[in-house]
Write an enzyme that holds these catalytic residues in place. Sequence first.
Site, short mmCIF file in Angstrom:
data_model
loop_
_atom_site.label_atom_id
_atom_site.label_comp_id
_atom_site.label_asym_id
_atom_site.label_seq_id
_atom_site.Cartn_x
_atom_site.Cartn_y
_atom_site.Cartn_z
CE LYS A 16 -5.84 -2.25 -6.88
NZ LYS A 16 -5.87 -1.33 -5.70
CG ASP A 146 -0.14 8.66 -7.02
OD1 ASP A 146 -1.18 8.39 -7.64
OD2 ASP A 146 0.38 7.88 -6.20
N GLY A 208 -1.20 2.40 3.99
CA GLY A 208 -1.01 1.10 3.38
C GLY A 208 0.45 0.74 3.51
CG ASN A 209 4.15 -1.97 1.81
OD1 ASN A 209 4.55 -2.33 2.92
ND2 ASN A 209 4.93 -1.99 0.74
N GLY A 210 2.64 1.74 1.55
CA GLY A 210 3.07 3.12 1.45
C GLY A 210 2.03 3.96 2.16
NE ARG A 283 -2.25 -9.01 6.77
CZ ARG A 283 -2.41 -9.59 5.58
NH1 ARG A 283 -3.60 -10.03 5.22
NH2 ARG A 283 -1.39 -9.74 4.76
N GLY A 331 -5.51 1.80 6.99
CA GLY A 331 -6.47 2.78 7.49
C GLY A 331 -7.89 2.27 7.53
CG ASN A 333 -9.15 -3.50 6.23
OD1 ASN A 333 -10.36 -3.70 6.23
ND2 ASN A 333 -8.45 -3.35 5.11
CD GLU A 384 -5.27 5.11 -4.82
OE1 GLU A 384 -4.24 5.78 -5.02
OE2 GLU A 384 -5.26 3.98 -4.29
#
Length: 398
Positions: A16, A146, A208-210, A283, A331, A333, A384
Amino acid sequence: MSKLVLVLNCGSSSLKFAVVDAENGEEHLSGLAECLHLPEARIKWKLDGKHEAQLGNGAAHEEALAFMVETILASKPELSENLAAIGHRVVHGGEQFTQSALITDDVLKGIEDCATLAPLHNPAHIIGIKAAQKSFPALKNVAVFDTAFHQTMPEESYLYALPYNLYKEHGIRRYGMHGTSHLFITREVAGLLNKPVEEVNIINCHLGNGASVCAVKNGQSVDTSMGLTPLEGLVMGTRCGDIDPAIIFHLHDTLGYSVEKINTMLTKESGLQGLTEVTSDCRFVEDNYGEKEEATRAMDVFCHRLAKYVAGYTATLDGRLDAITFTGGIGENSAPIREMVLNRLGIFGIEVDSEANLKARFGGEGVITTENSRIPAMVISTNEELVIAEDTARLAGL
């Protein structure tokens, strides 16, 4: 002087990237290279519109970064020529790094030493750092960890009830992740409540996914759900979160699973993926709740675990909770998940405003509880990249 920072976040199979102005927060470029090491490796980016390209069969981080530099940035010389520094998200800094650090050979070695604590992430970060140093030899690189935000946790929060020498000799303790996001949300809440950061008490849910929850007391992390590694805590996309440790022995000794198979199962085949036996995509779970057994099962377990953590963390805040906050892809959406979790916390006098909750999606933010709610709940988009850019600019002397 330019304060344009290239922000890199190398995952195990992704990269990313963003170009952020650390002075005003403006994002000039954002993108994601995904499915790295696979035949379908591709890169998507936003720069004067949306674009996508194939990277080639099995392309790795080096190829993705090279494409970003030689194709994407090269198309916008005013960006590439004004880059002032590079900031890297690093998942695990152990106890060695309590704050962001200018990358030197010693810092790079420290990141490598922590690789056993984040085997999917830290090796990828190292690849990204070295590739960035090669592509931009004149620019300073900064590592933003992190784990750093959680270094304020008290001993009662970070110690496991294991033989103490395992901590003293091997550093086995809770470290926590998503610290950059938890820090950003803490600062945002301070602004929204017109309070100094040092007076803010929140429980932040980065989903999220994590996923992880963080208890913030007086602006500092005092407990968090992820542990030695990102596997502990909440139900996640493919990670199991909390389980009885003896399950591992049962799988190995009774069912004959190898250690490698158990590791793969707990990290890549569990969580929503394991509970639905279909997908790790939240989803699907949300859209099919109440209609498909597997979706209902997964969502109930997910929300039950999250609500338990939020309720438990109230015990760390000395009787004052300013807000419960939701951030991250889920969180920010998933209105149904937020409402299910908050409804389970009715004992704290929380009342959901269903209309406000529905509006707070896809970029919408704000308070999602009623005026009568004893504790407000908020949806705040995390950033972030901005925190990384700001720390990078500061340490690079911009």
